[in-house]
Write a protein that holds these residues in place. Structure first.
Motif, PDB file in Angstrom:
ATOM      1  N   LYS A 247     -14.720   6.277  -8.674  1.00 35.14           N
ATOM      2  CA  LYS A 247     -14.432   4.895  -9.058  1.00 35.14           C
ATOM      3  C   LYS A 247     -15.056   4.462 -10.378  1.00 35.14           C
ATOM      4  CE  LYS A 247     -13.295   3.397  -4.412  1.00 35.14           C
ATOM      5  NZ  LYS A 247     -13.605   2.574  -3.233  1.00 35.14           N
ATOM      6  N   ASP A 248     -16.075   5.209 -10.834  1.00 39.38           N
ATOM      7  CA  ASP A 248     -16.655   4.826 -12.134  1.00 39.38           C
ATOM      8  C   ASP A 248     -16.334   5.813 -13.251  1.00 39.38           C
ATOM      9  OD1 ASP A 248     -18.161   6.879 -11.215  1.00 39.38           O
ATOM     10  OD2 ASP A 248     -20.107   5.913 -11.501  1.00 39.38           O
ATOM     11  N   ARG A 249     -15.405   6.730 -12.989  1.00 37.26           N
ATOM     12  CA  ARG A 249     -15.114   7.679 -14.082  1.00 37.26           C
ATOM     13  C   ARG A 249     -13.641   8.014 -14.284  1.00 37.26           C
ATOM     14  NH1 ARG A 249     -14.346  12.915 -12.840  1.00 37.26           N
ATOM     15  NH2 ARG A 249     -14.864  13.659 -10.762  1.00 37.26           N
ATOM     16  N   VAL A 250     -12.763   7.482 -13.446  1.00 38.50           N
ATOM     17  CA  VAL A 250     -11.333   7.681 -13.716  1.00 38.50           C
ATOM     18  C   VAL A 250     -10.769   6.422 -14.362  1.00 38.50           C
ATOM     19  CG1 VAL A 250     -11.006   9.391 -11.890  1.00 38.50           C
ATOM     20  CG2 VAL A 250     -10.612   6.957 -11.389  1.00 38.50           C
ATOM     21  N   ALA A 251      -9.552   6.528 -14.891  1.00 35.76           N
ATOM     22  CA  ALA A 251      -8.950   5.375 -15.567  1.00 35.76           C
ATOM     23  C   ALA A 251      -8.418   4.371 -14.556  1.00 35.76           C
ATOM     24  CB  ALA A 251      -7.811   5.838 -16.483  1.00 35.76           C
ATOM     25  N   ALA A 252      -7.851   4.868 -13.479  1.00 37.58           N
ATOM     26  CA  ALA A 252      -7.229   3.979 -12.495  1.00 37.58           C
ATOM     27  C   ALA A 252      -7.083   4.736 -11.184  1.00 37.58           C
ATOM     28  CB  ALA A 252      -5.857   3.527 -12.984  1.00 37.58           C
ATOM     29  N   TYR A 253      -7.057   4.007 -10.078  1.00 40.61           N
ATOM     30  CA  TYR A 253      -6.848   4.649  -8.783  1.00 40.61           C
ATOM     31  C   TYR A 253      -6.199   3.673  -7.814  1.00 40.61           C
ATOM     32  CZ  TYR A 253     -10.853   2.073  -6.943  1.00 40.61           C
ATOM     33  OH  TYR A 253     -11.698   1.066  -6.547  1.00 40.61           O
ATOM     34  N   THR A 254      -5.512   4.241  -6.833  1.00 40.88           N
ATOM     35  CA  THR A 254      -4.962   3.426  -5.751  1.00 40.88           C
ATOM     36  C   THR A 254      -5.991   3.366  -4.624  1.00 40.88           C
ATOM     37  OG1 THR A 254      -3.939   5.368  -4.712  1.00 40.88           O
ATOM     38  CG2 THR A 254      -2.568   4.094  -6.223  1.00 40.88           C
ATOM     39  N   PRO A 255      -6.378   2.179  -4.176  1.00 42.31           N
ATOM     40  CA  PRO A 255      -7.304   2.096  -3.058  1.00 42.31           C
ATOM     41  C   PRO A 255      -6.622   2.534  -1.757  1.00 42.31           C
ATOM     42  CG  PRO A 255      -6.495  -0.088  -3.624  1.00 42.31           C
ATOM     43  CD  PRO A 255      -5.936   0.862  -4.656  1.00 42.31           C
ATOM     44  N   VAL A 256      -7.455   2.983  -0.807  1.00 40.71           N
ATOM     45  CA  VAL A 256      -6.949   3.331   0.536  1.00 40.71           C
ATOM     46  C   VAL A 256      -7.793   2.577   1.547  1.00 40.71           C
ATOM     47  CG1 VAL A 256      -6.603   5.176   2.219  1.00 40.71           C
ATOM     48  CG2 VAL A 256      -6.242   5.632  -0.217  1.00 40.71           C
ATOM     49  N   PRO A 257      -7.211   1.671   2.330  1.00 42.49           N
ATOM     50  CA  PRO A 257      -5.812   1.218   2.282  1.00 42.49           C
ATOM     51  C   PRO A 257      -5.600   0.196   1.154  1.00 42.49           C
ATOM     52  CG  PRO A 257      -7.010   0.045   4.008  1.00 42.49           C
ATOM     53  CD  PRO A 257      -7.986   1.016   3.393  1.00 42.49           C
ATOM     54  N   GLY A 258      -4.367  -0.251   1.010  1.00 41.44           N
ATOM     55  CA  GLY A 258      -4.064  -1.333   0.059  1.00 41.44           C
ATOM     56  C   GLY A 258      -3.494  -0.860  -1.269  1.00 41.44           C
ATOM     57  N   GLY A 259      -3.213   0.440  -1.382  1.00 41.87           N
ATOM     58  CA  GLY A 259      -2.627   0.955  -2.614  1.00 41.87           C
ATOM     59  C   GLY A 259      -1.169   1.318  -2.408  1.00 41.87           C
ATOM     60  N   VAL A 260      -0.962   2.561  -1.971  1.00 42.38           N
ATOM     61  CA  VAL A 260       0.404   3.080  -1.835  1.00 42.38           C
ATOM     62  C   VAL A 260       1.133   2.476  -0.622  1.00 42.38           C
ATOM     63  CG1 VAL A 260       1.745   5.188  -1.405  1.00 42.38           C
ATOM     64  CG2 VAL A 260      -0.136   5.208  -3.073  1.00 42.38           C
ATOM     65  N   GLY A 261       0.402   2.311   0.488  1.00 38.56           N
ATOM     66  CA  GLY A 261       1.024   1.851   1.734  1.00 38.56           C
ATOM     67  C   GLY A 261       1.849   0.573   1.591  1.00 38.56           C
ATOM     68  N   PRO A 262       1.248  -0.495   1.079  1.00 38.53           N
ATOM     69  CA  PRO A 262       2.015  -1.734   0.939  1.00 38.53           C
ATOM     70  C   PRO A 262       3.231  -1.586   0.030  1.00 38.53           C
ATOM     71  CG  PRO A 262      -0.335  -2.134   0.591  1.00 38.53           C
ATOM     72  CD  PRO A 262      -0.156  -0.654   0.685  1.00 38.53           C
ATOM     73  N   MET A 263       3.131  -0.700  -0.953  1.00 41.11           N
ATOM     74  CA  MET A 263       4.256  -0.503  -1.880  1.00 41.11           C
ATOM     75  C   MET A 263       5.417   0.233  -1.215  1.00 41.11           C
ATOM     76  SD  MET A 263       3.499  -2.121  -4.574  1.00 41.11           S
ATOM     77  CE  MET A 263       4.903  -1.648  -5.587  1.00 41.11           C
ATOM     78  N   THR A 264       5.110   1.076  -0.226  1.00 39.68           N
ATOM     79  CA  THR A 264       6.179   1.772   0.512  1.00 39.68           C
ATOM     80  C   THR A 264       7.042   0.755   1.246  1.00 39.68           C
ATOM     81  OG1 THR A 264       4.831   3.753   0.831  1.00 39.68           O
ATOM     82  CG2 THR A 264       6.632   3.418   2.379  1.00 39.68           C
ATOM     83  N   ILE A 265       6.389  -0.113   2.017  1.00 36.74           N
ATOM     84  CA  ILE A 265       7.132  -1.127   2.757  1.00 36.74           C
ATOM     85  C   ILE A 265       7.821  -2.083   1.787  1.00 36.74           C
ATOM     86  CG2 ILE A 265       6.886  -3.064   4.372  1.00 36.74           C
ATOM     87  CD1 ILE A 265       4.758  -1.518   5.817  1.00 36.74           C
ATOM     88  N   ASN A 266       7.121  -2.410   0.709  1.00 29.45           N
ATOM     89  CA  ASN A 266       7.697  -3.327  -0.262  1.00 29.45           C
ATOM     90  C   ASN A 266       8.957  -2.746  -0.902  1.00 29.45           C
ATOM     91  OD1 ASN A 266       7.515  -4.498  -3.378  1.00 29.45           O
ATOM     92  ND2 ASN A 266       7.083  -6.005  -1.770  1.00 29.45           N
ATOM     93  N   THR A 267       8.935  -1.455  -1.139  1.00 25.63           N
ATOM     94  CA  THR A 267      10.103  -0.810  -1.755  1.00 25.63           C
ATOM     95  C   THR A 267      11.282  -0.806  -0.786  1.00 25.63           C
ATOM     96  OG1 THR A 267       8.704   0.523  -3.169  1.00 25.63           O
ATOM     97  CG2 THR A 267      10.939   1.343  -2.797  1.00 25.63           C
ATOM     98  N   LEU A 268      10.983  -0.588   0.470  1.00 22.78           N
ATOM     99  CA  LEU A 268      12.030  -0.628   1.497  1.00 22.78           C
ATOM    100  C   LEU A 268      12.728  -1.991   1.511  1.00 22.78           C
ATOM    101  CD1 LEU A 268      13.353   0.723   4.041  1.00 22.78           C
ATOM    102  CD2 LEU A 268      11.548  -0.410   5.369  1.00 22.78           C
ATOM    103  N   ILE A 269      11.964  -3.062   1.509  1.00 24.48           N
ATOM    104  CA  ILE A 269      12.617  -4.380   1.568  1.00 24.48           C
ATOM    105  C   ILE A 269      13.240  -4.746   0.217  1.00 24.48           C
ATOM    106  CG2 ILE A 269      11.286  -5.241   3.547  1.00 24.48           C
ATOM    107  CD1 ILE A 269       9.604  -6.914   1.584  1.00 24.48           C
ATOM    108  N   TYR A 270      12.609  -4.297  -0.858  1.00 30.33           N
ATOM    109  CA  TYR A 270      13.161  -4.516  -2.203  1.00 30.33           C
ATOM    110  C   TYR A 270      14.560  -3.895  -2.292  1.00 30.33           C
ATOM    111  CZ  TYR A 270      13.213  -4.380  -7.357  1.00 30.33           C
ATOM    112  OH  TYR A 270      13.529  -4.541  -8.685  1.00 30.33           O
TER     113      TYR A 270
END
Lengths: 283, 283
Positions: A247-270
Motif C-alpha cells: 500500500k505504500d509502494r505501488v501506484a494504485a490498488y483495488t481494495p478487498v473487499p470494495g474494489g473489483v466486487g462492486p464493479m462486477t455487479i455494477n457492470t451487470l446492471i449497467y
C-alpha cells in the motif's frame, strides 16, 4: 508514496445514480416500462444465493426489475436450457444472468451459450467473447469489464503498458487478457503451468490476480509503482494478492473487499440498462 | 548446434497422402460423394487470386472438389452476404473460404461471421474463435492452427514454455495466442504499441512473428535455443524474422518459404475433409 485506492464501491455508487436517472427517464418515455434482468440460481449454494440476492438488490436500487428463477439442485442440462430458451423468447426480459457455478451434472458451457447474444449482459457466451475479442459490439464479461471500467474511472493508462494476468478462466482471465490487449497493453497470461511465475509478475506494470487462491501472489513479487488489481475474494476478506505490504509502494490498488466486487455487479446492471434501453426505445 | 527445420512442406505432403486416403474411402462408402470446399474470391488482386488457386489445387490433389465463386471488385456487402448465405444453404458444400482481404467497401467481419459455424473450415468467425478459445469444438483459424499442427508434428513441447506472439490480428495473432495458451504455454502478446519489444522477445522460448513486415524482428533479439515460427511472407522470400543468423543457434525454425505457408493451406483442406466426413457420413 501512498497508493491510489481504486475504490470500486464509490465508482459503483456514483454509476448507480446515473443508472437510476436513465431508468427513470426510460420509464417516463415508455409509459412505465423498465429494464428487467432475469437471474437464474440453480441449487442451494449459499454463496451463490447471496450473489444472486446482491444482484437483485442492485437492480432494485436503480429502479430496474429482476425476475428471479430458482431451480432445484437436481436440475438437468435440458431443463435449464428450456428455462433459458423461455427467457430468450420473453420480450419483457432484457438480460439473463446464470449464476456460476451450476451443479456438476449440468453442462454449464452449453447453458451459457444458449443465452441470446442481445441478452448476454453478464458476458458469458463464446460468441460474445469472440465478438469482444475482435472489437465487435458485445457485452463484456462482467468481472473483467468491471475492472476495465474501474481503471478507466481512475484514468489508469494501459496503452503500451505490460499487463500480466494470472489466471485463464473463461469468465475472468481469458476475457481480461483480451480486453487489456484491445486497450493496447502488452499482455502476458500466466497460469498453473507457468514456469518462473515470479519473474513474469516482477515485470508487470499492471498485475491482475485472477487465480482464486488466497494471497497466492506475494507482495515481494510486485514492482514499485505497479497498478495492482485483485479479482479474488476469500474468507477473511483477503484476495489473490498479498496486499498489505504494497500500500505504500505501488501506484494504485483495488481494495478487498470494495474494489473489483462492486464493479462486477455494477457492470451487470449497467449492461442490463443498456440492453433495456435498446429494446424498449426500438419498440 | 544445427537447428531443427520445421519443414511445413514435408508435413503438408505427408498429410495430403492421408487425406487422399480418407477422401477415397469416403467416396467409396457414400456412392461417390466427396467433400466440397467453396472458395470465394472478390476482385482481381493477383496475390489473392494465386492463393485461391493454390487452395483449389490442394483440394484437387487429395481428390476433393472445390466450387469457385468469383465476384467483381465492386461487389457490395449485401451481395457477398447473399452469396455466403447461398453456400450455407447448399447441402453439397462442406466448407467455405472467403479469401482475405476483400475490397474496402465490404464489411469483411460481417461477411466472415455470416459463414455457418459447421462450414467455417478456415476458422474466421467470431463464434469459432470464441469456441476455440474456451476449448469447445470448432475449426481453428487456418494459419495459427497450421502452426500448432506443425509444432505437434515435430513434438515441440509447449507446456510451461514462454511463447511470445508478435502481432494481434484477428486471423493470426489473436487465435495464435489463445491456441498456445490452451496448449499450456505462458503467452505474451506484443504489437505496434508494445514498449521494449526487444526485451519481451529476448525472453521467448517460442517466438511467433505475425507482424507483416519484412525481417522486422531481428535475429539478435532472439535467444539461443528458442523455437522460431515465422508466419510472414514477403517479396524476395523473406518472412517477419531475420532468419539467416539464427540457423546455427536456435532449437528449431520454420523456413520461409516452406514452413508456415504450406501448413495454412493444408489445415484448410484438413478441416474441409473433416467437415465433409461429418456431413456425408451422417446422411
Amino acid at each position: 508514496m501512498t497508493a491510489l485506492v481504486l475504490d470500486g464501491k464509490a465508482i459503483a455508487k456514483k454509476t448507480e445514480q446515473e443508472l437510476s436517472q436513465r431508468v427513470a427517464k426510460l420509464k417516463e418515455q415508455s409509459g412505465g416500462q423498465t429494464p428487467i434482468l432475469a437471474t437464474i440460481l440453480v441449487g442451494g449454494d449459499p454463496a451463490s444465493a447471496t450473489y444472486v440476492k446482491m444482484k437483485g438488490n442492485a437492480c432494485e436500487r436503480i429502479g430496474m426489475d429482476s425476475l428471479k428463477v430458482e431451480l432445484p439442485e437436481e436440475t438437468t442440462t435440458e431443463e435449464l436450457l428450456q428455462e433459458i430458451n423461455n427467457l430468450n423468447n420473453n420480450p419483457d426480459v432484457h438480460g439473463i444472468l446464470l449464476q456460476h457455478p451450476v451443479p456438476p451434472q449440468i453442462d454449464e458451457r452449453a447453458c451459457f451459450d444458449a443465452i441470446a447474444l442481445e441478452k448476454d449482459v453478464d458476458g458469458v457466451t463464446c460468441l460474445g467473447f469472440g465478438r469482444m475479442s475482435m472489437g465487435e459490439d458485445a457485452y463484456g464479461c462482467a468481472t473483467p469489464k468491471g475492472i476495465m471500467r474501474l481503471l478507466a474511472a481512475f484514468d489508469i493508462e494501459l496503452s503500451g503498458k505490460h499487463a500480466v494476468v494470472v489466471g485463464r478462466s473463461p469468465i475472468l482471465g481469458k476475457p481480461m487478457a483480451l480486453m487489456l490487449l484491445n486497450a493496447n497493453a502488452t499482455v502476458t497470461i500466466c497460469h498453473s503451468r507457468t514456469q518462473n511465475l515470479q519473474e513474469h509478475i516482477k515485470q508487470a506494470d499492471v498485475i491482475v490476480g485472477a487465480v482464486g487462491k488466497p494471497e497466492f501472489i506475494k507482495a515481494e513479487w510486485i514492482k514499485d509503482g505497479a497498478v495492482v488489481v485483485d479479482a479474488g475474494y476469500h474468507p477473511g476478506g483477503v484476495g489473490d494478492i498479498e496486499l498489505e505490504p504494497l500500500k505504500d509502494r505501488v501506484a494504485a490498488y483495488t481494495p478487498v473487499p470494495g474494489g473489483v466486487g462492486p464493479m462486477t455487479i455494477n457492470t451487470l446492471i449497467y449492461q442490463s440498462v443498456d440492453s433495456g434501453e435498446k429494446k424498449i426505445t426500438s419498440q
